[in-house]
Design an enzyme around this catalytic site. Structure first.
Site, PDB file in Angstrom:
ATOM      1  N   GLY A  19       0.782  -1.239   0.000  1.00 37.49           N
ATOM      2  CA  GLY A  19       0.000   0.000   0.000  1.00 37.49           C
ATOM      3  C   GLY A  19       0.806   1.278   0.000  1.00 37.49           C
ATOM      4  O   GLY A  19       0.349   2.286   0.540  1.00 37.49           O
ATOM      5  N   ARG A  72     -14.999 -15.717  -9.866  1.00 41.66           N
ATOM      6  CA  ARG A  72     -14.697 -14.287  -9.997  1.00 41.66           C
ATOM      7  C   ARG A  72     -15.974 -13.466  -9.929  1.00 41.66           C
ATOM      8  O   ARG A  72     -15.987 -12.367  -9.381  1.00 41.66           O
ATOM      9  CB  ARG A  72     -14.038 -14.017 -11.352  1.00 41.66           C
ATOM     10  CG  ARG A  72     -12.564 -14.232 -11.352  1.00 41.66           C
ATOM     11  CD  ARG A  72     -11.914 -13.639 -12.597  1.00 41.66           C
ATOM     12  NE  ARG A  72     -10.664 -14.322 -12.841  1.00 41.66           N
ATOM     13  CZ  ARG A  72      -9.562 -14.147 -12.135  1.00 41.66           C
ATOM     14  NH1 ARG A  72      -9.529 -13.269 -11.153  1.00 41.66           N
ATOM     15  NH2 ARG A  72      -8.473 -14.822 -12.398  1.00 41.66           N
ATOM     16  N   ILE A  99      -7.848  -9.874 -11.139  1.00 40.21           N
ATOM     17  CA  ILE A  99      -8.398  -9.572 -12.457  1.00 40.21           C
ATOM     18  C   ILE A  99      -9.895  -9.386 -12.290  1.00 40.21           C
ATOM     19  O   ILE A  99     -10.572 -10.221 -11.671  1.00 40.21           O
ATOM     20  CB  ILE A  99      -8.083 -10.709 -13.446  1.00 40.21           C
ATOM     21  CG1 ILE A  99      -6.568 -10.742 -13.678  1.00 40.21           C
ATOM     22  CG2 ILE A  99      -8.833 -10.514 -14.760  1.00 40.21           C
ATOM     23  CD1 ILE A  99      -6.099 -11.893 -14.542  1.00 40.21           C
ATOM     24  N   LEU A 100     -10.411  -8.280 -12.789  1.00 42.75           N
ATOM     25  CA  LEU A 100     -11.821  -7.939 -12.556  1.00 42.75           C
ATOM     26  C   LEU A 100     -12.680  -8.385 -13.739  1.00 42.75           C
ATOM     27  O   LEU A 100     -12.223  -8.386 -14.886  1.00 42.75           O
ATOM     28  CB  LEU A 100     -11.941  -6.425 -12.355  1.00 42.75           C
ATOM     29  CG  LEU A 100     -11.164  -5.911 -11.134  1.00 42.75           C
ATOM     30  CD1 LEU A 100     -10.988  -4.404 -11.200  1.00 42.75           C
ATOM     31  CD2 LEU A 100     -11.856  -6.324  -9.840  1.00 42.75           C
ATOM     32  N   ASN A 114      -6.265   2.819 -12.736  1.00 46.72           N
ATOM     33  CA  ASN A 114      -5.245   1.848 -12.317  1.00 46.72           C
ATOM     34  C   ASN A 114      -3.867   2.438 -12.565  1.00 46.72           C
ATOM     35  O   ASN A 114      -3.686   3.287 -13.434  1.00 46.72           O
ATOM     36  CB  ASN A 114      -5.399   0.545 -13.116  1.00 46.72           C
ATOM     37  CG  ASN A 114      -4.430  -0.528 -12.653  1.00 46.72           C
ATOM     38  OD1 ASN A 114      -4.203  -0.685 -11.449  1.00 46.72           O
ATOM     39  ND2 ASN A 114      -3.837  -1.258 -13.579  1.00 46.72           N
ATOM     40  N   HIS A 116       0.051   1.146 -13.463  1.00 46.82           N
ATOM     41  CA  HIS A 116       0.748  -0.043 -13.972  1.00 46.82           C
ATOM     42  C   HIS A 116       2.223   0.299 -14.163  1.00 46.82           C
ATOM     43  O   HIS A 116       2.553   1.321 -14.773  1.00 46.82           O
ATOM     44  CB  HIS A 116       0.118  -0.485 -15.295  1.00 46.82           C
ATOM     45  CG  HIS A 116       0.766  -1.705 -15.850  1.00 46.82           C
ATOM     46  ND1 HIS A 116       0.497  -2.976 -15.365  1.00 46.82           N
ATOM     47  CD2 HIS A 116       1.713  -1.868 -16.807  1.00 46.82           C
ATOM     48  CE1 HIS A 116       1.238  -3.858 -16.019  1.00 46.82           C
ATOM     49  NE2 HIS A 116       1.986  -3.212 -16.899  1.00 46.82           N
ATOM     50  N   SER A 143       2.551   4.030 -15.740  1.00 49.09           N
ATOM     51  CA  SER A 143       1.388   4.621 -16.417  1.00 49.09           C
ATOM     52  C   SER A 143       0.179   4.619 -15.493  1.00 49.09           C
ATOM     53  O   SER A 143      -0.035   3.660 -14.753  1.00 49.09           O
ATOM     54  CB  SER A 143       1.007   3.789 -17.653  1.00 49.09           C
ATOM     55  OG  SER A 143       2.099   3.613 -18.516  1.00 49.09           O
ATOM     56  N   THR A 148     -10.539  -0.400 -18.579  1.00 49.92           N
ATOM     57  CA  THR A 148     -11.595  -0.892 -19.473  1.00 49.92           C
ATOM     58  C   THR A 148     -11.532  -2.417 -19.442  1.00 49.92           C
ATOM     59  O   THR A 148     -10.744  -2.994 -18.688  1.00 49.92           O
ATOM     60  CB  THR A 148     -11.401  -0.353 -20.903  1.00 49.92           C
ATOM     61  OG1 THR A 148     -10.116  -0.774 -21.359  1.00 49.92           O
ATOM     62  CG2 THR A 148     -11.514   1.162 -20.957  1.00 49.92           C
ATOM     63  N   LEU A 151      -7.294  -6.047 -20.151  1.00 49.73           N
ATOM     64  CA  LEU A 151      -6.347  -5.988 -19.032  1.00 49.73           C
ATOM     65  C   LEU A 151      -5.170  -5.050 -19.350  1.00 49.73           C
ATOM     66  O   LEU A 151      -4.495  -5.238 -20.361  1.00 49.73           O
ATOM     67  CB  LEU A 151      -5.815  -7.397 -18.732  1.00 49.73           C
ATOM     68  CG  LEU A 151      -4.899  -7.504 -17.511  1.00 49.73           C
ATOM     69  CD1 LEU A 151      -5.655  -7.265 -16.226  1.00 49.73           C
ATOM     70  CD2 LEU A 151      -4.198  -8.850 -17.487  1.00 49.73           C
ATOM     71  N   ASP A 152      -4.959  -4.057 -18.487  1.00 49.91           N
ATOM     72  CA  ASP A 152      -3.900  -3.049 -18.667  1.00 49.91           C
ATOM     73  C   ASP A 152      -4.009  -2.343 -20.014  1.00 49.91           C
ATOM     74  O   ASP A 152      -3.010  -1.800 -20.518  1.00 49.91           O
ATOM     75  CB  ASP A 152      -2.499  -3.662 -18.531  1.00 49.91           C
ATOM     76  CG  ASP A 152      -2.275  -4.305 -17.165  1.00 49.91           C
ATOM     77  OD1 ASP A 152      -2.863  -3.817 -16.186  1.00 49.91           O
ATOM     78  OD2 ASP A 152      -1.518  -5.292 -17.096  1.00 49.91           O
ATOM     79  N   GLN A 178       8.700   2.956  -8.382  1.00 51.65           N
ATOM     80  CA  GLN A 178       7.751   3.223  -7.286  1.00 51.65           C
ATOM     81  C   GLN A 178       7.801   4.677  -6.824  1.00 51.65           C
ATOM     82  O   GLN A 178       6.768   5.277  -6.537  1.00 51.65           O
ATOM     83  CB  GLN A 178       8.007   2.285  -6.117  1.00 51.65           C
ATOM     84  CG  GLN A 178       7.284   0.948  -6.300  1.00 51.65           C
ATOM     85  CD  GLN A 178       6.345   0.610  -5.145  1.00 51.65           C
ATOM     86  OE1 GLN A 178       6.706   0.790  -3.996  1.00 51.65           O
ATOM     87  NE2 GLN A 178       5.157   0.132  -5.454  1.00 51.65           N
TER      88      GLN A 178
HETATM   89  C1  GRF Z   1       2.811  -0.950  -7.800  1.00 47.26           C
HETATM   90  O1  GRF Z   1       4.060  -1.215  -8.338  1.00 47.26           O
HETATM   91  C2  GRF Z   1       1.805  -0.727  -8.903  1.00 47.26           C
HETATM   92  O2  GRF Z   1       2.359  -0.198 -10.070  1.00 47.26           O
HETATM   93  C3  GRF Z   1       1.286  -2.107  -9.163  1.00 47.26           C
HETATM   94  O3  GRF Z   1       1.273  -2.735  -7.900  1.00 47.26           O
HETATM   95  C4  GRF Z   1       2.255  -2.149  -7.057  1.00 47.26           C
HETATM   96  C5  GRF Z   1       1.606  -1.794  -5.756  1.00 47.26           C
HETATM   97  O4  GRF Z   1       2.517  -1.384  -4.778  1.00 47.26           O
HETATM   98  N1  GRF Z   1      -0.009  -2.035  -9.817  1.00 47.26           N
HETATM   99  P1  GRF Z   1       1.998  -0.765  -3.407  1.00 47.26           P
HETATM  100  O5  GRF Z   1       1.128  -1.811  -2.740  1.00 47.26           O
HETATM  101  O6  GRF Z   1       1.247   0.486  -3.716  1.00 47.26           O
HETATM  102  O7  GRF Z   1       3.234  -0.504  -2.601  1.00 47.26           O
END
Ligand code: GRF
Length: 224
Positions: A19, A72, A99-100, A114, A116, A143, A148, A151-152, A178
């Site tokens: 998080g 799911r 995966i939603l 999201n 990514h 990004s 949508t 996926l990604d 990060q």
């Molecule tokens: C991040 O690297 C994000 O890009 C990916 O999942 C990771 C989550 O990290 N979708 P955190 O839990 O926010 O530290």
């Protein structure tokens, strides 16, 4: 007599793990002029540290444990019921590792973001840092996109770059990326709350204009 100020847009964040992006968003939302409020944090893993971070910040939390559902569809149905309870204007996926279903994504169309860890459309899916290294990329990054059905694959709003150094490993790249995530996500969430970004059929509108390519934050690293 002063009219009451309009309520701030309600943000609900879904996370699965550490998080750190959640924390960056909580911190940003505590800034005095932030145009949104984080009203709840949801998680699919009961012991995730993300829940602790939310509790520390006095934010409502809920858990929908995916292990308790056979499909799911059932999991997403339970998750959606929790989301609806909080009536959010925006749902932010911050390291939410599920995966939603198409129905879920459609129901939140235009209000689901999201993050990514790659410069999409490069490297959808997992192991993005290793794949960027193996491809010999000199620039990698992160990004933020509207979610949508693909996926990604939803339209990208903004990206931040990192320079790949010859001695980088997947771990060192992940750390660099990060740091950029924590800068970029609050910026994009702010734009959303200010009503500046909207999802069109397969494109982003920024201030009402078609966004022809994602906003880019270059790597501002100083080289001496
Ligand atoms: C991040 O690297 C994000 O890009 C990916 O999942 C990771 C989550 O990290 N979708 P955190 O839990 O926010 O530290």
């Amino acid at each position: 007599m002063n009219a009451d100020p309009a309520p701030l847009p309600r943000i609900l964040i879904l996370a699965s793990g550490n998080g750190t992006n959640l924390q960056a968003l909580i911190d940003a939302s505590r800034e005095r002029d932030f145009p949104g409020q984080v009203v709840a944090v949801g998680c699919n893993r009961p012991g995730a540290f993300a829940l602790e971070r939310a509790a520390q910040a006095n934010i409502d939390t809920f858990v929908v444990d995916h292990k308790k559902y056979d499909s799911r569809e059932e999991f997403d149905g339970a998750l959606m019921a929790e989301i609806r309870r909080h009536n959010p204007d925006l749902v932010v996926l911050a390291g939410f590792m599920r995966i939603l279903t198409t129905d879920f994504v459609r129901a939140l169309r235009g209000s689901l973001l999201n993050i990514h860890p790659s410069l999409l459309p490069r490297y959808t899916g997992l192991n993005t840092h290793q794949r960027a290294l193996e491809a010999g990329d000199e620039v990698h990054g992160v990004s933020v996109h509207f979610v949508t059905e693909e996926l990604d694959g939803g339209p990208v709003i903004a990206q931040a770059e990192v320079t790949v150094d010859p001695d980088d490993t997947a771990e060192s790249l992940a750390q660099k990326v990060q740091l950029k995530e924590h800068l970029l996500y609050p910026i994009v969430v702010r734009w959303f709350c200010e009503g500046r970004i909207q999802l069109g059929s397969d494109y982003v509108l920024f201030d009402g204009e078609l966004l022809r390519k994602p906003m880019r934050l270059p790597d501002e690293r100083v080289t001496h």
